[in-house]
Design an enzyme around this catalytic site. Structure first.
Site, PDB file in Angstrom:
ATOM      1  N   HIS A 164       0.661  -1.128  -0.039  1.00  0.00           N
ATOM      2  CA  HIS A 164       0.028  -0.177  -0.083  1.00  0.00           C
ATOM      3  C   HIS A 164       0.941   1.198  -0.024  1.00  0.00           C
ATOM      4  O   HIS A 164       0.496   2.199  -0.634  1.00  0.00           O
ATOM      5  CB  HIS A 164      -1.051   0.129   1.193  1.00  0.00           C
ATOM      6  CG  HIS A 164      -0.123   0.042   2.594  1.00  0.00           C
ATOM      7  ND1 HIS A 164       0.398  -0.647   3.015  1.00  0.00           N
ATOM      8  CD2 HIS A 164      -0.320   1.309   3.428  1.00  0.00           C
ATOM      9  CE1 HIS A 164       0.754  -0.203   4.192  1.00  0.00           C
ATOM     10  NE2 HIS A 164       0.430   1.142   4.542  1.00  0.00           N
ATOM     11  N   ASP A 165       1.999   1.218   0.617  1.00  0.00           N
ATOM     12  CA  ASP A 165       2.691   2.304   0.773  1.00  0.00           C
ATOM     13  C   ASP A 165       3.825   2.378  -0.122  1.00  0.00           C
ATOM     14  O   ASP A 165       5.076   3.128   0.247  1.00  0.00           O
ATOM     15  CB  ASP A 165       3.353   2.711   2.306  1.00  0.00           C
ATOM     16  CG  ASP A 165       2.279   3.243   3.017  1.00  0.00           C
ATOM     17  OD1 ASP A 165       1.273   3.779   2.296  1.00  0.00           O
ATOM     18  OD2 ASP A 165       2.355   3.197   4.197  1.00  0.00           O
ATOM     19  N   LYS A 201       5.876   5.577  -1.509  1.00  0.00           N
ATOM     20  CA  LYS A 201       6.489   6.456  -0.670  1.00  0.00           C
ATOM     21  C   LYS A 201       8.056   6.506  -1.036  1.00  0.00           C
ATOM     22  O   LYS A 201       8.688   7.234  -0.849  1.00  0.00           O
ATOM     23  CB  LYS A 201       6.509   5.892   0.939  1.00  0.00           C
ATOM     24  CG  LYS A 201       5.402   6.291   1.403  1.00  0.00           C
ATOM     25  CD  LYS A 201       5.175   6.227   2.996  1.00  0.00           C
ATOM     26  CE  LYS A 201       3.898   6.549   3.510  1.00  0.00           C
ATOM     27  NZ  LYS A 201       3.678   6.152   5.091  1.00  0.00           N
ATOM     28  N   HIS A 216       1.421   9.564  -2.420  1.00  0.00           N
ATOM     29  CA  HIS A 216       2.245   8.206  -2.503  1.00  0.00           C
ATOM     30  C   HIS A 216       1.384   7.338  -2.883  1.00  0.00           C
ATOM     31  O   HIS A 216       1.748   6.335  -3.458  1.00  0.00           O
ATOM     32  CB  HIS A 216       2.747   8.005  -1.291  1.00  0.00           C
ATOM     33  CG  HIS A 216       1.656   7.519  -0.059  1.00  0.00           C
ATOM     34  ND1 HIS A 216       1.286   8.151   0.858  1.00  0.00           N
ATOM     35  CD2 HIS A 216       1.450   6.237   0.464  1.00  0.00           C
ATOM     36  CE1 HIS A 216       0.510   7.713   1.705  1.00  0.00           C
ATOM     37  NE2 HIS A 216       0.485   6.459   1.465  1.00  0.00           N
ATOM     38  N   HIS A 259      -6.098   3.474  -1.063  1.00  0.00           N
ATOM     39  CA  HIS A 259      -6.021   3.163   0.424  1.00  0.00           C
ATOM     40  C   HIS A 259      -6.159   4.554   1.526  1.00  0.00           C
ATOM     41  O   HIS A 259      -6.176   4.232   2.742  1.00  0.00           O
ATOM     42  CB  HIS A 259      -4.753   2.317   0.842  1.00  0.00           C
ATOM     43  CG  HIS A 259      -3.493   2.995   0.954  1.00  0.00           C
ATOM     44  ND1 HIS A 259      -2.587   3.253  -0.099  1.00  0.00           N
ATOM     45  CD2 HIS A 259      -2.873   3.425   1.987  1.00  0.00           C
ATOM     46  CE1 HIS A 259      -1.671   3.927   0.398  1.00  0.00           C
ATOM     47  NE2 HIS A 259      -1.773   4.113   1.780  1.00  0.00           N
ATOM     48  N   ASP A 280      -4.113  -0.070   8.578  1.00  0.00           N
ATOM     49  CA  ASP A 280      -3.149   0.966   8.559  1.00  0.00           C
ATOM     50  C   ASP A 280      -3.052   1.703   9.651  1.00  0.00           C
ATOM     51  O   ASP A 280      -2.117   2.010  10.513  1.00  0.00           O
ATOM     52  CB  ASP A 280      -3.298   1.960   7.172  1.00  0.00           C
ATOM     53  CG  ASP A 280      -2.220   2.613   6.844  1.00  0.00           C
ATOM     54  OD1 ASP A 280      -0.976   2.038   7.296  1.00  0.00           O
ATOM     55  OD2 ASP A 280      -2.137   3.699   6.160  1.00  0.00           O
TER      56      ASP A 280
HETATM   57 FE   LIG Z   1       0.665   2.842   5.641  1.00  0.00          FE
HETATM   58 FE   LIG Z   2      -0.441   5.288   2.835  1.00  0.00          FE
END
Ligand SMILES: [Fe+2]
Ligand SMILES: [Fe+2]
Length: 375
Positions: A225-226, A229, A254, A278, A309
């Site tokens: 999900h990240d 980044k 992101h 998300h 999260d």
């Molecule tokens: Fe996250």
């Molecule tokens: Fe996130």
């Protein structure tokens, strides 16, 4: 040696001689016996296809002899030579199956030859039927064995394939994990974040009775999900203080960056929208991003990941605070159910938490879809 053998039994040598004469031109081997016992011994030693016996002999009747022949050599065709005076006994013997046919005494030579030819034909025919029957049985047995073999082979190959699939899947999940770990490593405080989000999200997905494939997708989406980044400056990611507007705007890119990174990967096609959305809020408000989707328009996996999260982020240490207690998490999820969080997902999470308490956020949990589903 002739293919066909005939045994003639009569106590009168003259009769035997006469019979031989009649059959001289026939393509058959002819043996003779003058006693029933002798006939049986001969038959044991030299198989014959047809036996012709006189009815009246000193040591036995023809019917008795032929009944014994039938017991010992059931395939042999049995013919009885009988005078008209003995015809009742003889017919009875035919009816009881001890004798195939009668030959009347005195006989007609041509008729006798025809009768014997027919007897051999009958034997040949029966023999052929038996041969075919045996062949069919053997072939059936062979086919059955072959089928069993095939089944075993198919089972074996299926098992091998399943193992290969499992290996491939494991390798693919490991690769994704490595990628997620690389992202988390940008900030020492988020080490393991993605893996835990994946695990929490998959537990919620299971609570929601998602099918196996969907639970796995939620886990993979949680891991990734990240991933966007990667495209956000480290200074922003590791900044201990509040982000200013510009930094917030960059940070909020992101999900879109992550989706773009994953888009070219064909087997992650299903995961891309889950990553992109998300951070959407369930109420569609401007606090959600990037598209301010609401309700069902947000992929369900994204809604699940948002809860997971939040739980992970709140319970983990941050540079400016220690991890928060679960009660805080519960009230947060509760308070934002219906605005930030999908109420169905929020209550699924709260249900698990009621059952598991602190175990829900245990750090050493690993995602194992098989332990998950069957366990
Ligand atoms: Fe996250
Ligand atoms: Fe996130």
């Amino acid at each position: 040696m002739a293919e066909h053998s005939l045994l003639l039994v009569d106590d009168e040598v003259n009769v035997l001689r006469a019979l031989r004469r009649v059959l001289r031109s026939e393509p058959i081997e002819v043996r003779t016996a003058t006693r029933a016992a002798e006939a049986l011994t001969m038959l044991d030693a030299h198989p014959a296809q047809v036996v012709v016996s006189d009815q009246r002999m000193p040591d036995a009747t023809g019917v008795d002899l032929l009944a014994t022949v039938r017991e010992r050599h059931p395939d042999v065709i049995r013919l009885l030579l009988s005078a008209f005076t003995e015809v009742d006994t003889a017919i009875d013997a035919v009816n009881r199956g001890q004798v195939h046919r009668l030959i009347a005494k005195p006989w007609n030579d041509d008729e006798l030859r025809v009768t014997l030819r027919q007897a051999f034909e009958q034997w040949d025919l029966t023999n052929e039927v038996h041969r075919l029957d045996r062949l069919t049985r053997a072939q059936n047995a062979e086919l059955q064995a072959l089928n069993r073999n095939l089944e075993a082979m198919v089972q074996d190959r299926t098992k091998q394939l399943a193992q290969k699939n499992q290996d491939l899947r494991d390798a693919y999940v490991q690769t994704i994990r490595a990628l997620a770990e690389a992202v988390d490593a940008k900030d020492s405080y988020t080490r393991g974040h993605s893996e835990r989000v994946g695990v929490y999200a998959s537990k919620i997905a299971r609570e929601l009775d998602f099918p196996k494939a969907m639970i796995e997708r939620v886990y993979i989406a949680g891991l990734l999900h990240d991933v966007g980044k990667i495209g956000v400056r480290d200074a922003i990611i590791t900044k201990p203080d509040r982000l200013d507007d510009e930094e917030t705007a960059e940070m909020r890119r992101h999900p879109e960056i992550g989706a773009r990174i994953l888009e070219p990967v064909r087997f992650l096609a299903d995961v891309v929208p889950c990553v992109r959305h998300h951070h959407e809020w369930f109420d569609g408000s401007s606090r959600g991003y990037p598209h301010r989707l609401s309700g069902d328009r947000i992929p369900i996996a994204s809604r699940v990941i948002l809860v997971a999260d939040t739980v992970e982020a709140m319970t983990s240490d941050r540079p400016y605070r220690k991890g928060l207690p679960l009660e805080r998490v519960v009230s947060e999820i509760h308070d934002f159910s219906g605005t930030q969080f999908d109420p169905t997902v929020a209550s699924a999470f709260l249900r698990i938490l009621e059952r598991e308490g602190e175990r829900f956020i245990r750090r050493d949990q690993k995602f194992d879809i098989y332990a998950f589903i069957e366990g």
